[in-house]
Design a protein around this motif. Structure first.
Motif, PDB file in Angstrom:
ATOM      1  N   SER A 393       0.724  -1.180   0.061  1.00 52.59           N
ATOM      2  CA  SER A 393      -0.035  -0.250   0.051  1.00 52.59           C
ATOM      3  C   SER A 393       0.879   1.223  -0.124  1.00 52.59           C
ATOM      4  O   SER A 393       1.897   1.411   0.663  1.00 52.59           O
ATOM      5  CB  SER A 393      -1.056   0.079   1.256  1.00 52.59           C
ATOM      6  OG  SER A 393      -1.644   1.312   1.180  1.00 52.59           O
ATOM      7  N   PRO A 394       0.703   2.027  -1.042  1.00 52.20           N
ATOM      8  CA  PRO A 394       1.442   3.214  -1.073  1.00 52.20           C
ATOM      9  C   PRO A 394       0.948   4.218   0.287  1.00 52.20           C
ATOM     10  O   PRO A 394       2.017   4.994   0.411  1.00 52.20           O
ATOM     11  CB  PRO A 394       1.260   3.868  -2.366  1.00 52.20           C
ATOM     12  CG  PRO A 394      -0.103   3.436  -2.607  1.00 52.20           C
ATOM     13  CD  PRO A 394      -0.275   2.165  -2.083  1.00 52.20           C
ATOM     14  N   THR A 395       0.137   4.293   0.758  1.00 54.80           N
ATOM     15  CA  THR A 395      -0.500   5.125   1.685  1.00 54.80           C
ATOM     16  C   THR A 395      -0.682   4.215   2.953  1.00 54.80           C
ATOM     17  O   THR A 395      -1.231   3.366   2.990  1.00 54.80           O
ATOM     18  CB  THR A 395      -1.838   5.834   1.323  1.00 54.80           C
ATOM     19  OG1 THR A 395      -1.735   6.610   0.202  1.00 54.80           O
ATOM     20  CG2 THR A 395      -1.947   6.652   2.446  1.00 54.80           C
ATOM     21  N   VAL A 396       0.062   4.778   4.011  1.00 51.36           N
ATOM     22  CA  VAL A 396      -0.079   4.199   5.295  1.00 51.36           C
ATOM     23  C   VAL A 396      -1.163   4.571   5.997  1.00 51.36           C
ATOM     24  O   VAL A 396      -1.265   5.770   6.420  1.00 51.36           O
ATOM     25  CB  VAL A 396       1.136   4.382   6.131  1.00 51.36           C
ATOM     26  CG1 VAL A 396       1.059   3.715   7.640  1.00 51.36           C
ATOM     27  CG2 VAL A 396       2.518   3.900   5.486  1.00 51.36           C
ATOM     28  N   ALA A 413     -10.645  -6.278   7.275  1.00 48.89           N
ATOM     29  CA  ALA A 413      -9.736  -7.282   7.161  1.00 48.89           C
ATOM     30  C   ALA A 413     -10.779  -8.019   5.947  1.00 48.89           C
ATOM     31  O   ALA A 413     -10.007  -8.766   4.961  1.00 48.89           O
ATOM     32  CB  ALA A 413      -9.461  -8.193   8.500  1.00 48.89           C
ATOM     33  N   ALA A 414     -12.053  -8.272   6.277  1.00 46.70           N
ATOM     34  CA  ALA A 414     -12.812  -9.078   5.234  1.00 46.70           C
ATOM     35  C   ALA A 414     -12.646  -8.168   3.935  1.00 46.70           C
ATOM     36  O   ALA A 414     -12.744  -9.132   2.810  1.00 46.70           O
ATOM     37  CB  ALA A 414     -14.189  -9.030   5.565  1.00 46.70           C
ATOM     38  N   GLN A 415     -12.472  -7.083   3.861  1.00 47.35           N
ATOM     39  CA  GLN A 415     -12.507  -6.435   2.605  1.00 47.35           C
ATOM     40  C   GLN A 415     -10.863  -6.466   2.056  1.00 47.35           C
ATOM     41  O   GLN A 415     -10.651  -5.612   0.962  1.00 47.35           O
ATOM     42  CB  GLN A 415     -12.902  -4.958   2.481  1.00 47.35           C
ATOM     43  CG  GLN A 415     -14.271  -4.705   3.462  1.00 47.35           C
ATOM     44  CD  GLN A 415     -15.282  -5.761   3.155  1.00 47.35           C
ATOM     45  OE1 GLN A 415     -15.755  -5.693   1.675  1.00 47.35           O
ATOM     46  NE2 GLN A 415     -15.893  -6.003   4.032  1.00 47.35           N
ATOM     47  N   GLY A 416     -10.114  -6.794   2.687  1.00 47.02           N
ATOM     48  CA  GLY A 416      -8.604  -6.733   2.252  1.00 47.02           C
ATOM     49  C   GLY A 416      -8.092  -5.551   2.520  1.00 47.02           C
ATOM     50  O   GLY A 416      -6.673  -5.307   1.968  1.00 47.02           O
ATOM     51  N   LEU A 417      -8.351  -4.827   3.435  1.00 43.95           N
ATOM     52  CA  LEU A 417      -7.959  -3.387   3.748  1.00 43.95           C
ATOM     53  C   LEU A 417      -7.194  -3.413   4.830  1.00 43.95           C
ATOM     54  O   LEU A 417      -7.504  -3.822   6.062  1.00 43.95           O
ATOM     55  CB  LEU A 417      -9.139  -2.294   4.031  1.00 43.95           C
ATOM     56  CG  LEU A 417      -8.969  -0.744   4.302  1.00 43.95           C
ATOM     57  CD1 LEU A 417      -8.441  -0.409   3.049  1.00 43.95           C
ATOM     58  CD2 LEU A 417      -9.987  -0.041   4.574  1.00 43.95           C
ATOM     59  N   CYS A 418      -5.911  -2.859   4.666  1.00 47.26           N
ATOM     60  CA  CYS A 418      -4.993  -3.019   5.899  1.00 47.26           C
ATOM     61  C   CYS A 418      -4.933  -1.629   6.598  1.00 47.26           C
ATOM     62  O   CYS A 418      -4.566  -0.850   6.019  1.00 47.26           O
ATOM     63  CB  CYS A 418      -3.338  -3.399   5.232  1.00 47.26           C
ATOM     64  SG  CYS A 418      -2.218  -4.012   6.595  1.00 47.26           S
ATOM     65  N   ILE A 419      -5.274  -1.636   7.941  1.00 47.40           N
ATOM     66  CA  ILE A 419      -5.196  -0.426   8.604  1.00 47.40           C
ATOM     67  C   ILE A 419      -4.005  -1.006   9.936  1.00 47.40           C
ATOM     68  O   ILE A 419      -4.384  -1.809  10.554  1.00 47.40           O
ATOM     69  CB  ILE A 419      -6.545  -0.175   9.297  1.00 47.40           C
ATOM     70  CG1 ILE A 419      -7.523  -0.147   8.194  1.00 47.40           C
ATOM     71  CG2 ILE A 419      -6.779   1.201  10.099  1.00 47.40           C
ATOM     72  CD1 ILE A 419      -7.311   0.921   7.012  1.00 47.40           C
ATOM     73  N   ILE A 420      -3.349   0.157  10.314  1.00 45.88           N
ATOM     74  CA  ILE A 420      -2.679  -0.201  11.519  1.00 45.88           C
ATOM     75  C   ILE A 420      -3.150   0.170  12.904  1.00 45.88           C
ATOM     76  O   ILE A 420      -3.994   1.487  12.848  1.00 45.88           O
ATOM     77  CB  ILE A 420      -1.270   0.768  11.159  1.00 45.88           C
ATOM     78  CG1 ILE A 420      -0.480  -0.028   9.997  1.00 45.88           C
ATOM     79  CG2 ILE A 420      -0.299   0.795  12.421  1.00 45.88           C
ATOM     80  CD1 ILE A 420       1.039   0.893   9.851  1.00 45.88           C
ATOM     81  N   ASN A 421      -2.867  -0.437  13.811  1.00 44.02           N
ATOM     82  CA  ASN A 421      -3.562  -0.150  15.096  1.00 44.02           C
ATOM     83  C   ASN A 421      -2.395   0.711  15.757  1.00 44.02           C
ATOM     84  O   ASN A 421      -1.494   0.223  16.239  1.00 44.02           O
ATOM     85  CB  ASN A 421      -3.931  -1.381  16.074  1.00 44.02           C
ATOM     86  CG  ASN A 421      -4.102  -0.915  17.255  1.00 44.02           C
ATOM     87  OD1 ASN A 421      -4.477   0.292  17.379  1.00 44.02           O
ATOM     88  ND2 ASN A 421      -4.139  -1.995  18.095  1.00 44.02           N
TER      89      ASN A 421
END
Length: 610
Positions: A393-396, A413-421
């Motif tokens: 992902s180019p954007t964090v 997660a189900a959509q494959g979207l990576c989000i940092i905690n």
């Protein structure tokens, strides 16, 4: 009329013992240093000279105070040099007479011999110079009251060199025992390049038979590593995680850094064992390594750094700064090599020192660049390093609270979207710093309100089928300032998603505090809320993939449908760990009672009491 300064020797000795030297035991270091410098000076005149240093403990048969003898076969001193160098404070034989080879010598200040008066009242030096034509042997006797005498010795030395005799003072007797002398001689002189012999009780022991481990030859890298770790265990009394060879051309520094098995605070300065020209300088050196190297403790020997007057630290100059940079580069390369060849070892190292590594990265931009991509972060797709994240992902994107992460993690997660905690200590600040240090990096704070924007839209037919559900839901939630949307998303078992804006949690806390406060404090909070800029409204997104929502769209009973919407709204708040305000608590109570009454009504229609 000009006058000369007067020197009170007792005052100078008190200054040395209480303010310059760390312990009276440094007299052993000073005498070993003088003996070593004398041997180096003779080697400059006679390159084939081998040199040796002998220490002997002489105990009196009548029970009198013991005597220590330090003996070398170095260059020795002439009568003129005795007056000039031993009786003049601040004058050193290394300063002018041997200026061409000054870099070879440890002592430079002309005060080291005074340290002997911390443990004895009188000092006897017997010396024969290799340069004197008649090879006379001279005696210099110095006293603590500041007087001294020089005369030809009645016991000429058979060869050039120097003997120094010290008779123990009663209050310093602890420094004249075999165990203490051996411990101090090993402590300061174990790396000396000349043989160091200790004689006591009729036995002679060679104290430095082998060179330091970083100068030895090994058959394999594994053998070398084991030897270095064993040395670290012997020196510091602990088992280390790993070892890193150190070398710097500036200052001619070489040695080993040991990776600590525990995580110190990143602002704690590690103390290191440092030798100068093979003589122990200090065990508390703090300015040798970069501040970010808090996770190691090192043993090094320097040939070209300048000591302070106490010879217990290095003088801060350009050479020391260059050496520090070079040693820091050794540690950087070690981390880079781990990342390339042993990534699991690097991850264990970061896990061990994680919090300190992060804290230091915030303070030190160079260290930040070095470690930021290796740091692990919790994401909606599992633990991963920032390097791994940026590859996909180019954007964090990150969230700043644990509640928000819990709220979005399953759906994202189900959509494959990576989000940092980034709710953990330092994580949000580290990510905010990324574009300032790496201009090509992009970061953004993610809010739960953004999540529905990327979900699957309904077809026109589906929109028509849920129109009544949308209308009733909008009416039910209008008073709570919540918008309604209907989408399709995974996982299907999640019926709704509450999407709050970034400041939504703060506004909810503010409203709840106002409700629970007295009138005066509530008015203050009301003023705070009025001054806040208008925010986007939160959104409750219904999931048409969920069987309950699809059934709900077919319910004709308006009251039942409204009650169900209200309960789904409260459930979404609770799943998002949002505190309920007074109206929402009332809504929850009313909804529970309504469901109970509805169930009881069904039971009354289908059964009777027995």
């Amino acid at each position: 009329m000009d006058h000369r300064f007067q020197v009170n020797l007792r005052g100078v000795i008190d200054l040395l013992s209480h303010h310059l030297y760390s312990s009276p035991g440094v007299f052993v270091r000073e005498l070993l240093q003088n003996a070593t410098d004398a041997s180096r000076a003779r080697r400059n005149l006679e390159p084939a000279h081998q040199g040796e240093v002998r220490v002997e403990l002489i105990e009196k048969q009548d029970g009198g105070p013991p005597t220590l003898l330090f003996q070398d076969d170095g260059v020795g001193l002439t009568e003129e040099e005795l007056h000039r160098f031993l009786a003049t404070i601040g004058e050193s034989s290394k300063r002018e007479a041997l200026e061409a080879h000054r870099g070879d010598f440890i002592g430079q200040f002309g005060i080291g011999l005074l340290s002997c008066f911390m443990v004895c009242d009188e000092l006897l030096v017997v010396t024969r110079s290799v340069k004197a034509e008649g090879r006379e042997t001279w005696e210099w006797r110095g006293r603590q009251d500041g007087t001294y005498s020089v005369r030809p010795s009645e016991h000429p030395l058979a060869r050039p060199g120097t003997q120094v005799f010290l008779i123990a003072r009663p209050d310093a007797a602890e420094y004249f025992t075999h165990e203490r002398v051996r411990q101090l001689a090993l402590h300061y002189g174990s790396l000396l390049p000349f043989p160091l012999q200790l004689t006591a009780h009729g036995r002679t022991e060679h104290l430095n038979p082998t060179p330091p481990p970083w100068r030895r030859a090994y058959e394999s890298a594994a053998e070398r590593r084991q030897a270095l770790l064993a040395h670290g265990r012997e020196v510091f009394g602990m088992d280390f995680v790993d070892c890193v060879p150190l070398r710097a051309e500036a200052g001619q520094v070489e040695g080993v850094a040991y990776v600590l098995p525990f995580s110190p605070h990143f602002q704690s300065r590690q103390t290191h064992r440092v030798y100068l020209k093979d003589m122990l300088l200090t065990e508390r050196a703090e300015n040798l390594l970069p501040q970010w190297a808090f996770f190691v403790r090192c043993v090094v020997n320097a040939q070209g750094l300048r000591p302070t007057a106490s010879r217990e630290a290095f003088y801060e100059d350009a050479t020391l700064a260059s050496a520090r940079d070079a040693l820091g580069q050794c540690l950087r390369q070690y981390l880079v090599d781990l990342a390339t060849h042993e990534p699991r070892t690097l991850q264990r190292l970061i896990a061990l020192h994680g919090l300190s590594v992060k804290a230091l990265a915030l303070d030190d931009d160079d260290f930040y660049r070095l470690v930021i991509h290796w740091l692990p972060f919790e994401t909606t797709l599992g633990m991963m390093t920032l390097e791994h994240y940026r590859q996909g992902s180019p954007t964090v994107r990150y969230v700043t609270t644990l509640d928000t992460f819990r709220q979005v993690s399953r759906v994202a997660a189900a959509q494959g979207l990576c989000i940092i905690n980034a709710a953990y200590t330092h994580d949000a600040a580290l990510l905010e710093k990324l574009p300032r240090v790496l201009p090509n990096a992009r970061v953004e704070v993610f809010s739960a309100a953004q999540l529905p924007q990327g979900l699957e839209e309904l077809t026109a037919e589906e929109h028509e089928g849920v129109a009544r559900l949308r209308r009733i839901a909008e009416e039910a939630l209008e008073s709570f300032g919540c918008e309604v949307s209907l989408k399709k998303f995974l996982p299907a078992e999640v019926p709704t998603l509450y999407g709050d804006v970034e400041e939504g949690a703060f506004q909810r806390d503010l409203e709840r505090a106002r409700e629970e406060s007295d009138s005066l404090y509530a008015s203050l909070l009301e003023g705070t809320q009025d001054k806040a800029p208008p925010q986007e409204r939160p959104q409750l997104c219904f999931n048409l993939r969920n069987p309950v929502i699809r059934r709900l769209a077919r319910v004709r009973d308006t009251a039942q449908l409204r009650l169900s919407v209200e309960m789904l709204y409260v459930q979404a708040l609770l799943l998002g760990h949002r505190p309920l305000n007074a109206r929402e608590m009332a809504l929850l109570n009313r909804g529970l009672l309504g469901l109970i009454e509805s169930r009881l009504g069904d039971d009354e229609d289908t059964g009777s009491l027995h």
